[in-house]
Structures are given as structure tokens and as C-alpha cells.
Design an enzyme around this catalytic site. Structure first.
Site, short mmCIF file in Angstrom:
data_model
loop_
_atom_site.label_atom_id
_atom_site.label_comp_id
_atom_site.label_asym_id
_atom_site.label_seq_id
_atom_site.Cartn_x
_atom_site.Cartn_y
_atom_site.Cartn_z
N GLY A 127 -31.39 10.95 41.73
CA GLY A 127 -31.43 10.38 40.39
C GLY A 127 -30.48 9.22 40.17
N GLU A 136 -28.93 14.34 47.32
CA GLU A 136 -30.21 14.00 47.96
C GLU A 136 -30.89 12.86 47.22
OE1 GLU A 136 -32.15 17.84 47.95
OE2 GLU A 136 -32.59 17.67 45.81
N ARG A 168 -34.76 7.17 45.50
CA ARG A 168 -35.01 5.80 45.05
C ARG A 168 -33.87 4.85 45.40
NH1 ARG A 168 -38.53 4.25 40.91
NH2 ARG A 168 -38.62 6.41 40.17
N CYS A 189 -60.13 -3.65 37.57
CA CYS A 189 -60.85 -3.83 36.32
C CYS A 189 -60.31 -2.87 35.27
CB CYS A 189 -62.34 -3.58 36.55
SG CYS A 189 -62.99 -4.54 37.91
N TYR A 193 -41.13 4.85 45.83
CA TYR A 193 -42.14 5.20 44.83
C TYR A 193 -43.06 4.01 44.58
CZ TYR A 193 -38.77 8.95 44.00
OH TYR A 193 -37.91 10.00 44.15
C1 LIG Z 1 -37.37 13.35 43.44
C2 LIG Z 1 -36.25 14.23 43.78
C3 LIG Z 1 -35.07 13.70 44.34
C4 LIG Z 1 -34.83 12.23 44.50
O1 LIG Z 1 -34.73 11.63 43.25
P1 LIG Z 1 -34.42 10.05 43.11
O2 LIG Z 1 -34.49 9.79 41.65
O3 LIG Z 1 -35.46 9.34 43.89
O4 LIG Z 1 -33.05 9.83 43.68
C5 LIG Z 1 -34.08 14.59 44.72
N1 LIG Z 1 -34.25 15.92 44.55
C6 LIG Z 1 -35.36 16.45 44.01
C7 LIG Z 1 -35.48 17.92 43.85
C8 LIG Z 1 -36.39 15.63 43.61
O5 LIG Z 1 -37.50 16.17 43.06
#
Ligand SMILES: *Cc1c(COP(=O)(O)O)cnc(C)c1O
Length: 355
Positions: free
Chosen positions: A194, A228, A231, A300, A328
């Protein structure tokens, strides 16, 4: 961005040396934390091969991602997450399994396997400034956690908590949330991903250095902290390169129509933003000059919009390079809608294209 000579358009171009440099920066900044990459952001093997030496493991959220990553890197630690895991998925070997509900934990135990589990929690925390919050169906509340605690056995062991709370948060916001979680948790804490990416200001990146300095200070004795991100790891290394095929004015609004469309790059539609772009003057056709232009694709549907009313100059035949298309992007797009040709894929300084 280097546009390779003779590139067929539209095309995705991935800058692998730039990805390597970026992931090295992240790794250095968070050296006191465990770093996994969330594969769902972009599972392209060429990118995964660049990322792999710099991460402790991969977060996979389906049996498909699990098979994909295991075939590429046998033995690399995997954390298996995602809502609605099937019994087959619950049998997959993984370093950690992120359990989403009490019933899922019961089904995991019923497989008879051994497993090390993090409970995915969905705590009632104020998440300000997030692009997308993960409340709703994800993880469990306090009552769900309470229900799980007595179920653990000596084969299915509780290792800690997992909390992916929101996407698009800056470092101060994520540090604050980390503080709240680390204050209440024991053992391992996976703080999720995130980390913010600014499509409006591509030069402003998440403050990994501040995050990597502050979060370890919040750790209490015996805690292991893992993150983890997805993005914020791969967004920057990809570009979607295309060409202007038509320009026109409809009821005063200037449009540029490019080859391809948001069935190749769905990101601006899903996020509701203008995809950042640069124009390379390769064309000689009709022009729009220094005025607000809306850039659309060949689909379209009025939703096929990359960017709205951006002041720019371009001509038919010009090359448009949409940046920040590494996460993404291709892998979340509806490729088959309207049956236009697929884009080419090129990897700058990498091995030969695999598609
Ligand atoms: C999508 C997701 C992430 C990665 O999120 P980002 O916003 O791409 O950093 C990490 N952990 C879980 C459980 C996710 O669903």
C-alpha cells in the site's frame, strides 16, 4: 525513457536496469525489515527475475501465482494470501499462509497438513488519505481472531498477524499504522503493502528511507516485521508506448486518438486518474497545438480515456509514451475486448522478449 529502434506499436517497454536500481534502493532503505514482493502488481517473469535477488520472498494470492513463482524460483519463501482460498490452494506448500476467516482456518486444519499461519486482521483503524481501504470482506475483526485462537494445533501454528490495510498511503501514515499494530501484536507482523505512488507527480516517490528508519524503532522484543509492497516496487519501470492515429475537435473538445487503448492499460480507468505521458515528435500529420487535449484509445466506449484535458501539442504520427505502467497495468486489463492486436513487449537491457 528509451524507445527501442523499430519498436512495433503499441508496445510495453520495461526498463530493467531502472527496476533493479529502484528495488536496490528499497532493499537498502528497509534492510531491517523482511521484504516480500506482492506478485499481483505485475507477475512478468522478466521483472520477477530482477526483483528476486533483492527480496526475502514473494506474496502470492492464488494457486496460479503460486505455481508461476514456484516454477521460476523453487525454494524461495512464499506467503500465500487472498480471500476465498480453495481446499487445493490451502494444500499448497508455503512459508506462511495468511488465513482470512475462522472457517478457512478450520478447513486448513482439516487438510491435515503442517502450516505456519498469520491471521489477516481487519482492525477498526482510521485510515486517512488512502486511495483504497481494505475494509469489507478482507481478514477478520476482533471476534474472528478470538474464534481462531483456540483452534491452533502443533501442526497448524499461529505465527502472528497480517494487516494490509489500505493502498496509496504515504510514509507518515503507514508508520503511524505500523505503530498501532506493533503495539498490540506478538511474534510476526506482516504490515502488507500500500505504499503510495503518485501518478500526478511521478518524481515524488514513497519515502522508503524514512519508513525504513522509523518502523524498526517501533518493533518490540521478539517481533519480526515483514512488508509486501507491490505497486511502489514495479509501477515506475514500465511504459506503454503508442502512436497518434487521429486528432479532432468535437463540440469544442480536442481529442487525440491513439493505437491500442485502456484494454492494454486499464490503470487510468480503474484509478480515475490521468496517466502521465510524454509526446515524442515523430509525426507529421494534422496537429493540436498547446491546448487541453483528451487522449483516448480505439475502444468503442466513452470510458476508453487515458488522460483528460491535458495541455499539450501533438500531431498525427507522434509517439505517446505513457509512463508508470509497470504495476496493475497490462495484467489487470481486459485484453480481448474488441479484438484489436496485442501490444509488443520489450525489455530494455534485458533478455530477448518472451512474448
Ligand atoms: C495487493 C496486496 C498487496 C500489495 O499492495 P500494493 O498497494 O500494490 O503495495 C500486499 N498485500 C496484500 C494482501 C494485497 O492484497
Amino acid at each position: 525513457m528509451i524507445v527501442p529502434e523499430g519498436l512495433p506499436l503499441p508496445a510495453y517497454v520495461y526498463d530493467l536496469p531502472a527496476l533493479d536500481a529502484h528495488v536496490r534502493r528499497v532493499r537498502r532503505a528497509v534492510r531491517d525489515l523482511e521484504l516480500y514482493y506482492a506478485v499481483k502488481a505485475n507477475p512478468d517473469p522478466e521483472l520477477l527475475r530482477v526483483i528476486e535477488p533483492h527480496v526475502d520472498g514473494f506474496e502470492v494470492s492464488s494457486g496460479g501465482e503460486h505455481a508461476h513463482v514456484r516454477a521460476l524460483f523453487p525454494g524461495k519463501p512464499l506467503a500465500l494470501g487472498g480471500p476465498g482460498k480453495t481446499d487445493d490452494e490451502l494444500r499448497l506448500p508455503a512459508h506462511r499462509i495468511h488465513v482470512e476467516s475462522p472457517y478457512e482456518l478450520r478447513r486448513l486444519i482439516a487438510t491435515g497438513r503442517e502450516a505456519d499461519v498469520l491471521l489477516r486482521v481487519n482492525p477498526d483503524l482510521p485510515v486517512e488519505g488512502a486511495a483504497l481501504t481494505m475494509s469489507g470482506p478482507f481478514g477478520m475483526d476482533e471476534a474472528g481472531v478470538e474464534e481462531c485462537l483456540p483452534l491452533f494445533t502443533d501442526r497448524v501454528r499461529l505465527r502472528g498477524l497480517h494487516a494490509h490495510l489500505a493502498s496509496g498511503l504515504d510514509a507518515p501514515a503507514l508508520i503511524r499504522l505500523a505503530g498501532i499494530l506493533l503495539d498490540t501484536a506478538h511474534g510476526e507482523v506482516n504490515l502488507g503493502g500500500g505504499m503510495a505512488v503518485s501518478y500526478a507527480d511521478p518524481d515524488t516517490t514513497f519515502d522508503w528511507e524514512e519508513y525504513g528508519r522509523r518502523v524498526p524503532l517501533l518493533r518490540r522484543t521478539g517481533q519480526t516485521v515483514r512488508i509486501e509492497p507491490g505497486r511502489a516496487m514495479t509501477a515506475y519501470c514500465g511504459s506503454y508506448v503508442t502512436r497518434v492515429v487521429d486528432v479532432k475537435r468535437v463540440r469544442g473538445q480536442a481529442y487525440a486518438i491513439v493505437l491500442g487503448g485502456t484494454h492494454h492499460l486499464r490503470t487510468p480507468v480503474t484509478k480515475g486518474h490521468d496517466q502521465p505521458f510524454t509526446v515524442l515528435p515523430t509525426g507529421g500529420g494534422p496537429a493540436l497545438e498547446d491546448e487541453p487535449v483528451t487522449i483516448v484509445g480505439q475502444l468503442c466506449t466513452p470510458k476508453d480515456v487515458f488522460a483528460r484535458n491535458i495541455v499539450t501539442s501533438l500531431r498525427v504520427g507522434d509517439t505517446v509514451v505513457f509512463g508508470m505502467a509497470g504495476a496493475y497495468a497490462w495484467n489487470i486489463s481486459h485484453h480481448d475486448f474488441l479484438m484489436h492486436p496485442k501490444p509488443a513487449f520489450r525489455y530494455v537491457n534485458g533478455s530477448a522478449p518472451t512474448r
